[in-house]
Each structure stands twice: as structure tokens, then as C-alpha cells.
Design an enzyme around this catalytic site. Structure first.
Site, mmCIF file in Angstrom:
data_model
loop_
_atom_site.group_PDB
_atom_site.id
_atom_site.type_symbol
_atom_site.label_atom_id
_atom_site.label_comp_id
_atom_site.label_asym_id
_atom_site.label_seq_id
_atom_site.Cartn_x
_atom_site.Cartn_y
_atom_site.Cartn_z
ATOM 1 N N LYS A 125 0.761 -1.027 -0.109
ATOM 2 C CA LYS A 125 -0.120 -0.057 -0.034
ATOM 3 C C LYS A 125 1.047 1.134 -0.126
ATOM 4 O O LYS A 125 0.634 2.220 -0.862
ATOM 5 C CB LYS A 125 -0.888 -0.003 1.349
ATOM 6 C CG LYS A 125 -1.574 1.380 1.415
ATOM 7 C CD LYS A 125 -2.367 1.424 2.955
ATOM 8 C CE LYS A 125 -1.729 1.557 4.266
ATOM 9 N NZ LYS A 125 -1.313 3.034 4.324
ATOM 10 N N ASN A 126 1.863 1.135 0.986
ATOM 11 C CA ASN A 126 2.596 2.330 1.164
ATOM 12 C C ASN A 126 3.743 2.859 -0.031
ATOM 13 O O ASN A 126 4.301 3.851 -0.051
ATOM 14 C CB ASN A 126 3.232 2.360 2.332
ATOM 15 C CG ASN A 126 2.168 2.524 3.542
ATOM 16 O OD1 ASN A 126 1.050 2.989 3.134
ATOM 17 N ND2 ASN A 126 2.656 2.324 4.801
ATOM 18 N N ARG B 181 -5.655 10.858 4.242
ATOM 19 C CA ARG B 181 -4.752 12.115 4.576
ATOM 20 C C ARG B 181 -3.422 11.877 3.602
ATOM 21 O O ARG B 181 -3.047 12.996 3.290
ATOM 22 C CB ARG B 181 -4.396 12.178 6.185
ATOM 23 C CG ARG B 181 -3.670 11.079 6.444
ATOM 24 C CD ARG B 181 -2.810 11.530 7.927
ATOM 25 N NE ARG B 181 -2.252 12.548 7.866
ATOM 26 C CZ ARG B 181 -0.998 12.915 7.298
ATOM 27 N NH1 ARG B 181 -0.524 11.856 6.441
ATOM 28 N NH2 ARG B 181 -0.295 13.985 7.218
ATOM 29 N N ARG C 57 -0.743 15.164 12.414
ATOM 30 C CA ARG C 57 0.002 14.666 11.332
ATOM 31 C C ARG C 57 0.350 15.903 10.507
ATOM 32 O O ARG C 57 -0.375 16.203 9.167
ATOM 33 C CB ARG C 57 -1.007 13.694 10.404
ATOM 34 C CG ARG C 57 -1.471 12.343 11.192
ATOM 35 C CD ARG C 57 -0.245 11.359 11.279
ATOM 36 N NE ARG C 57 0.267 10.732 10.016
ATOM 37 C CZ ARG C 57 -0.175 9.964 9.486
ATOM 38 N NH1 ARG C 57 -1.382 9.108 9.912
ATOM 39 N NH2 ARG C 57 0.271 9.245 8.448
ATOM 40 N N PRO C 58 1.164 16.801 10.756
ATOM 41 C CA PRO C 58 1.309 17.996 10.254
ATOM 42 C C PRO C 58 1.793 17.688 8.609
ATOM 43 O O PRO C 58 2.549 16.555 8.617
ATOM 44 C CB PRO C 58 2.519 18.843 11.060
ATOM 45 C CG PRO C 58 3.005 17.734 11.857
ATOM 46 C CD PRO C 58 2.050 16.533 12.064
ATOM 47 N N ILE C 59 1.787 18.802 7.924
ATOM 48 C CA ILE C 59 2.603 18.827 6.533
ATOM 49 C C ILE C 59 3.416 19.742 6.389
ATOM 50 O O ILE C 59 3.711 20.267 5.152
ATOM 51 C CB ILE C 59 1.503 18.568 5.443
ATOM 52 C CG1 ILE C 59 0.474 19.793 5.614
ATOM 53 C CG2 ILE C 59 0.682 17.275 5.509
ATOM 54 C CD1 ILE C 59 -0.369 19.858 4.344
ATOM 55 N N LEU D 96 6.529 20.141 6.623
ATOM 56 C CA LEU D 96 7.945 19.893 6.092
ATOM 57 C C LEU D 96 7.476 19.819 4.530
ATOM 58 O O LEU D 96 8.403 20.124 3.573
ATOM 59 C CB LEU D 96 8.442 18.542 6.584
ATOM 60 C CG LEU D 96 8.839 18.630 7.895
ATOM 61 C CD1 LEU D 96 9.428 17.020 8.242
ATOM 62 C CD2 LEU D 96 9.891 19.374 8.537
ATOM 63 N N ASP E 181 4.570 1.135 12.210
ATOM 64 C CA ASP E 181 3.530 0.372 11.606
ATOM 65 C C ASP E 181 3.209 -1.332 12.019
ATOM 66 O O ASP E 181 2.126 -1.657 11.620
ATOM 67 C CB ASP E 181 3.478 0.413 9.859
ATOM 68 C CG ASP E 181 3.145 1.703 9.414
ATOM 69 O OD1 ASP E 181 3.354 2.129 8.360
ATOM 70 O OD2 ASP E 181 2.697 2.588 10.174
ATOM 71 N N ARG F 201 -8.706 -0.861 4.499
ATOM 72 C CA ARG F 201 -7.945 -0.023 4.095
ATOM 73 C C ARG F 201 -6.519 -0.246 3.646
ATOM 74 O O ARG F 201 -5.705 0.083 2.548
ATOM 75 C CB ARG F 201 -7.693 1.314 5.026
ATOM 76 C CG ARG F 201 -9.045 2.149 5.159
ATOM 77 C CD ARG F 201 -8.483 3.378 5.996
ATOM 78 N NE ARG F 201 -7.689 4.150 5.167
ATOM 79 C CZ ARG F 201 -7.134 5.439 5.646
ATOM 80 N NH1 ARG F 201 -7.601 5.813 6.810
ATOM 81 N NH2 ARG F 201 -6.386 6.117 4.666
HETATM 82 C C1 EPZ Z 1 4.105 7.157 6.096
HETATM 83 O O1 EPZ Z 1 3.277 8.298 6.546
HETATM 84 C C2 EPZ Z 1 2.977 5.792 6.109
HETATM 85 N N1 EPZ Z 1 1.867 6.104 5.253
HETATM 86 C C3 EPZ Z 1 2.653 5.444 7.401
HETATM 87 O O2 EPZ Z 1 1.778 4.350 7.264
HETATM 88 C C4 EPZ Z 1 3.957 5.306 8.413
HETATM 89 O O3 EPZ Z 1 3.240 5.053 9.836
HETATM 90 C C5 EPZ Z 1 4.789 6.562 8.304
HETATM 91 O O4 EPZ Z 1 5.086 6.958 6.986
HETATM 92 C C6 EPZ Z 1 6.090 6.416 8.959
HETATM 93 O O5 EPZ Z 1 6.777 5.350 8.697
HETATM 94 C C7 EPZ Z 1 2.250 6.055 3.969
HETATM 95 O O6 EPZ Z 1 3.229 5.784 3.296
HETATM 96 C C8 EPZ Z 1 0.901 6.276 3.000
HETATM 97 P P1 EPZ Z 1 5.658 10.835 8.180
HETATM 98 P P2 EPZ Z 1 3.807 9.720 6.578
HETATM 99 O O7 EPZ Z 1 5.622 11.921 7.357
HETATM 100 O O8 EPZ Z 1 4.285 9.914 5.304
HETATM 101 C C9 EPZ Z 1 6.025 14.054 11.501
HETATM 102 C C10 EPZ Z 1 0.099 2.964 7.658
HETATM 103 O O9 EPZ Z 1 -0.400 2.509 8.811
HETATM 104 N N2 EPZ Z 1 5.838 15.149 10.338
HETATM 105 O O10 EPZ Z 1 7.112 9.858 7.993
HETATM 106 O O11 EPZ Z 1 2.485 10.573 6.710
HETATM 107 C C11 EPZ Z 1 4.737 13.311 11.558
HETATM 108 O O12 EPZ Z 1 3.787 13.959 12.579
HETATM 109 C C12 EPZ Z 1 0.496 4.435 7.800
HETATM 110 O O13 EPZ Z 1 0.344 2.252 6.608
HETATM 111 C C13 EPZ Z 1 5.946 16.282 10.579
HETATM 112 O O14 EPZ Z 1 6.018 16.758 11.750
HETATM 113 O O15 EPZ Z 1 4.782 9.648 7.724
HETATM 114 C C14 EPZ Z 1 5.146 11.953 12.255
HETATM 115 O O16 EPZ Z 1 5.297 12.266 13.719
HETATM 116 C C15 EPZ Z 1 0.205 5.138 9.150
HETATM 117 N N3 EPZ Z 1 5.827 17.331 9.570
HETATM 118 C C16 EPZ Z 1 6.658 11.644 11.927
HETATM 119 O O17 EPZ Z 1 7.027 13.072 11.065
HETATM 120 C C17 EPZ Z 1 5.581 16.887 8.327
HETATM 121 O O18 EPZ Z 1 5.546 17.696 7.377
HETATM 122 C C18 EPZ Z 1 6.777 10.721 10.604
HETATM 123 O O19 EPZ Z 1 5.616 10.883 9.669
HETATM 124 C C19 EPZ Z 1 5.621 15.497 8.128
HETATM 125 C C20 EPZ Z 1 5.772 14.617 8.896
#
Ligand code: EPZ
Length: 416
Positions: free
Chosen positions: A10-11, A79, A108-110, A112, A296, A389
Site C-alpha cells: 500500500k505505502n 490524509r 499529522r502536520p505537513i 515539511l 506500522d 484500507r
Molecule cells: C507514512 O506516513 C506511512 N503512510 C505511514 O503508514 C507510516 O506510519 C509513516 O510513513 C512512518 O513510517 C504512507 O506511506 C501512506 P511521516 P507519513 O511523514 O508519510 C511528522 C500505515 O499504517 N511530520 O514519515 O505521513 C509526523 O507527524 C501508515 O500504513 C511532521 O512533523 O509519515 C510524524 O510524527 C500509518 N511534519 C513523523 O513526522 C511533516 O510535514 C513521521 O511521519 C510530516 C511529518
């Protein structure tokens, strides 16, 4: 020994499908048959692409793409649809999106993603209130830059790769996420003619190109579904031969199964696991960015540790509240003390008991299925749609391993 196979990831599939907006005609094989992929197909269609999906292969013709607006209802439902932003900015020079919906895992901020787009030359306007607010980003032409991520965010790393693919000049991502799904995205983009290298390390270099060509690609196997199926065998003292896996991707997960007392042998593209009657605790388990133990798999390991020998403290470092499965496991007799949604002190009990529990998110739901397999008596997991999902056939796959599990609408019933 039961046998199962890991489906497509999926990811990896979601960012690769989002990346197809950059090119012409893309044929993507081994896409899992799950609701998140169907949602992504709907987004591509809403953007004006010509899309067909047979449950495993998605064919996208993006030549007719006509919109840069990500549909509100899809952003709220999934999201991770923010992953379309980089490609739209690169292809169209703009995108409009609603703030991604709240998530059960916590903040889940964006930030970055958006600060990276600004560094590449985009103007980004955000409405006052975040929840339900709108983001409008515009860029005449993106220009490469050196971008340091203070968190190795998977999504931000992938969005930068997509935004930089057609940008002028070279972009260097420092402290990039090293997850295998980032490497799979690089492999797809390179197959389509992009100039990207370094994925899997903390430095990724993207040299902008003028356009991408038609391409065909096969998505990597899902290491988290694979880990979940290994956990199904481990939690029930069973044995499994799991096919379609990439050993390197699985290492951070497999080593923990060995530490918990399972016997593991590796074959070409497959893994065999035989579990002890009762697993050992780990003392301490922390989630970390790859190549650390993946967040995960945290809920699934919590389910196993809840009925293992000894005690284990789990530390969740990636998300602020990946703990909605804790009270549900406690309903089944687990002894877990939750400290600030970050530390979970799990005291293993000899036996869990069947109960009616509720899935609140994808991996937490999978954890409840695992607990139900090991529990004495019948377990009903409500809100099983969350599980759908990310797991295309958890019922039939586990049935093939000997589990007594079936979906009821709207509940998934797991018996002994
Ligand atoms: C991906 O989410 C995966 N989803 C998640 O899998 C996975 O848990 C996560 O990576 C971590 O490995 C998909 O690939 C679709 P991150 P993502 O940005 O990209 C913080 C599942 O169950 N952050 O690496 O959203 C954030 O809050 C899902 O399959 C910021 O602060 O994760 C988190 O604490 C759940 N600012 C950390 O970084 C930002 O702009 C890691 O999030 C972005 C992220």
C-alpha cells in the site's frame, strides 16, 4: 505449516500512483486491492486522467489531466492524498488542496512538505484555520535546491522527489527517509526517465528532466502485511511459510520475531517462521524510522507481547497517539499501562479472552484480529472497514493458515 503470500505494498503503491500525474501512460502492476488504492484511483480520475483498475493493475493515462485541485472528500478520507501535491506542482505549476483530515494516530502536520515546496520556488497560501482549511500553491517553474528535513518524513521525502523531478536544476534532500517505499518510488520514477539517486540513504539527489516517458512498473511487496501474517503464526504458536517478500526490507521486523523466541529460516523470496508455544517478552521495544523497528508494526507486536512471557515497555516515537488499540486489548484481558500515549508497559498474560472490540485505525484493527486469533473464545472486531484500507484479504489469507475468521457486515468475527 500454513502458506501465505504478501500482496503489493500500500505505502509504495500510493506514492507511485500519485507520481503517474508526471508522465504520459503508466501501467502499475501488483497494486493491492484495498480501499486506499481505490480512493487514489478516484483522485486520478477526478484530476482528469484516464484510469483503469482491475484489482491489481492500474493503467493511468495522464496526458489528459485537466485539474490541479485535490477533491476535499478524498483529502478528508485519506490524509496521504497530500502525496499528489508535489507531482501537480511539478506538472502544472500549482495545486489546491484541503488540509488532510484528522488522523487517529495524532498530529499529522505537513509543514515539511509545504516548506520544501517554498524552497523550490513555490508560493504557498494557507487559510487561517488548519482543520478543513485550504492550501493553494503556485510556481512558474520550480528550481532545484538543497533541502534539509529535520524529521526523516516519508511523505515529505516522496513529495520533494515528485516536485523536483521536472524542476530546473538539481535538488538534494538531506536527512531523507530511508524506508523501502521511498526506494520503490525512486525506481518507478527512474524507469520513467527521471534522474534520481540515493533513495535508501539519507541523501537523495534529483536532477530535473524535461518530461517523463510511458512506463510499466511492478510495486514492491508489502512488508507490513507480511509482518502481520508472521505475527498471526507467532501469536498462535503456529508455523508459516510466507512468500513474495524482500528479506532486506523485512530485517528490522524479523529480528524481533527471533528475539521473541521464534525459529526463522530464509528461502529465495520466502521466509519460514515456527513459533514457540508462548513467545518471550522483549523488555524494551522502540519504534524508529527505517532501518529501525517500524511504527506500522507497533500495534501488532503489542498484541503478541500482551500474551507473551515477561514484560515489555514499548516506546512509540513516530506518532503522538498511536494507542487507540490499547483499551481494546485491555478489554480482552491484556495488562497494559499507557503513559502519555508514548510508553506502553505490557505485562504478558497467559491467555487473552475473546470480546467485542472496535478497530479505530488500520494497524490497530489488524492487532485486534491477531489478538482474536490467540484469545480464548470468540472475538468480534467492529469497524473492520479500517482494516480493509490496507489488507486486501486478511480473512481468506488467515483462513488458509487455519484461522476461523470471517467478515460480517459490518463486523469481522474472529473465533478461536
Ligand atoms: C507514512 O506516513 C506511512 N503512510 C505511514 O503508514 C507510516 O506510519 C509513516 O510513513 C512512518 O513510517 C504512507 O506511506 C501512506 P511521516 P507519513 O511523514 O508519510 C511528522 C500505515 O499504517 N511530520 O514519515 O505521513 C509526523 O507527524 C501508515 O500504513 C511532521 O512533523 O509519515 C510524524 O510524527 C500509518 N511534519 C513523523 O513526522 C511533516 O510535514 C513521521 O511521519 C510530516 C511529518
Amino acid at each position: 505449516m500454513g502458506e501465505a503470500g504478501a500482496p503489493g505494498s500500500k505505502n509504495a503503491a500510493l506514492p507511485i500512483l500519485a507520481a503517474t500525474v508526471l508522465g504520459g501512460r503508466s501501467v502499475i502492476h501488483n497494486c493491492p486491492d484495498i480501499s486506499d488504492v481505490r480512493c487514489t484511483v478516484e483522485i486520478l480520475t477526478a484530476l482528469g486522467c484516464d484510469v483503469s483498475y482491475d484489482g491489481h493493475t492500474v493503467t493511468v493515462d495522464a496526458r489528459g489531466i485537466s485539474s490541479h485541485v485535490l477533491p476535499k472528500e478524498h483529502m478528508e478520507k485519506m490524509r496521504s492524498s497530500i502525496i499528489f501535491a508535489g507531482g501537480l506542482l511539478s506538472r502544472f505549476g500549482q495545486f489546491t488542496a484541503h488540509y488532510p483530515g484528522g488522523c487517529k494516530l495524532g498530529e499529522r502536520p505537513i509543514n515539511l512538505h509545504l516548506s520544501a515546496f517554498k524552497q523550490l520556488g513555490a508560493t504557498v497560501e494557507e487559510s487561517e484555520q488548519k482543520e478543513g482549511g485550504i492550501i493553494v500553491a503556485k510556481a512558474e517553474k520550480l528550481a532545484g535546491d538543497k533541502i534539509y528535513l529535520n524529521i526523516p518524513s516519508v511523505g515529505a521525502t516522496q513529495n520533494i522527489m515528485l516536485a523536483a523531478t521536472l524542476a530546473q536544476g538539481t535538488t538534494v534532500v538531506q536527512n531523507a527517509a530511508k524506508e523501502p517505499e521511498v526506494t520503490d518510488l525512486q525506481n518507478f520514477l527512474v524507469a520513467a526517465g527521471a534522474k534520481i539517486s540515493g533513495a535508501g540513504s539519507s541523501i537523495i539527489v534529483i536532477e530535473g528532466v524535461r518530461e517523463l516517458r510511458d512506463t510499466e512498473y511492478t510495486v514492491m511487496p508489502d512488508r507490513i502485511v507480511a509482518g502481520t501474517y508472521l505475527a498471526a503464526a507467532a501469536i498462535t504458536g503456529g508455523a508459516i511459510r510466507l512468500k513474495n517478500i524482500v528479506h532486506h526490507d523485512m530485517r528490522p521486523i524479523v529480528e524481533k520475531f527471533i528475539d521473541m523466541g521464534s525459529f526463522v529460516t530464509l528461502e529465495e523470496g520466502a521466509i519460514c517462521l515456527t513459533a514457540p508455544q508462548r513467545l518471550h517478552g522483549l523488555g524494551y521495544l522502540t519504534t524508529q524510522p527505517h532501518p529501525g523497528f517500524p511504527t506500522d508494526m507497533q500495534p501488532q507486536f503489542m498484541a503478541m507481547l500482551a500474551c507473551a512471557h515477561d514484560n515489555t515497555t514499548i516506546e512509540e516515537t513516530l506518532f503522538t497517539s498511536r494507542d487507540k488499540h490499547v483499551p481494546e486489548l485491555i478489554k480482552m484481558g491484556a495488562k497494559i499501562i499507557n503513559r502519555y500515549s508514548k510508553f506502553f508497559h505490557v505485562n504478558g498474560v497467559p491467555q487473552l479472552n475473546g470480546a467485542t472490540v472496535k478497530a479505530m485505525d488500520l494497524r490497530g484493527g489488524a492487532a485486534l484480529v491477531l489478538a482474536g486469533l490467540a484469545a480464548h473464545g470468540e472475538t468480534i472486531v467492529q469497524e473492520a472497514r479500517y482494516i480493509q484500507r490496507g489488507y486486501q484479504a486478511i480473512d481468506s489469507d488467515l483462513q488458509a493458515l487455519g484461522a476461523d475468521i470471517k467478515y460480517f457486515d459490518p463486523q469481522a468475527k474472529i473465533c478461536d
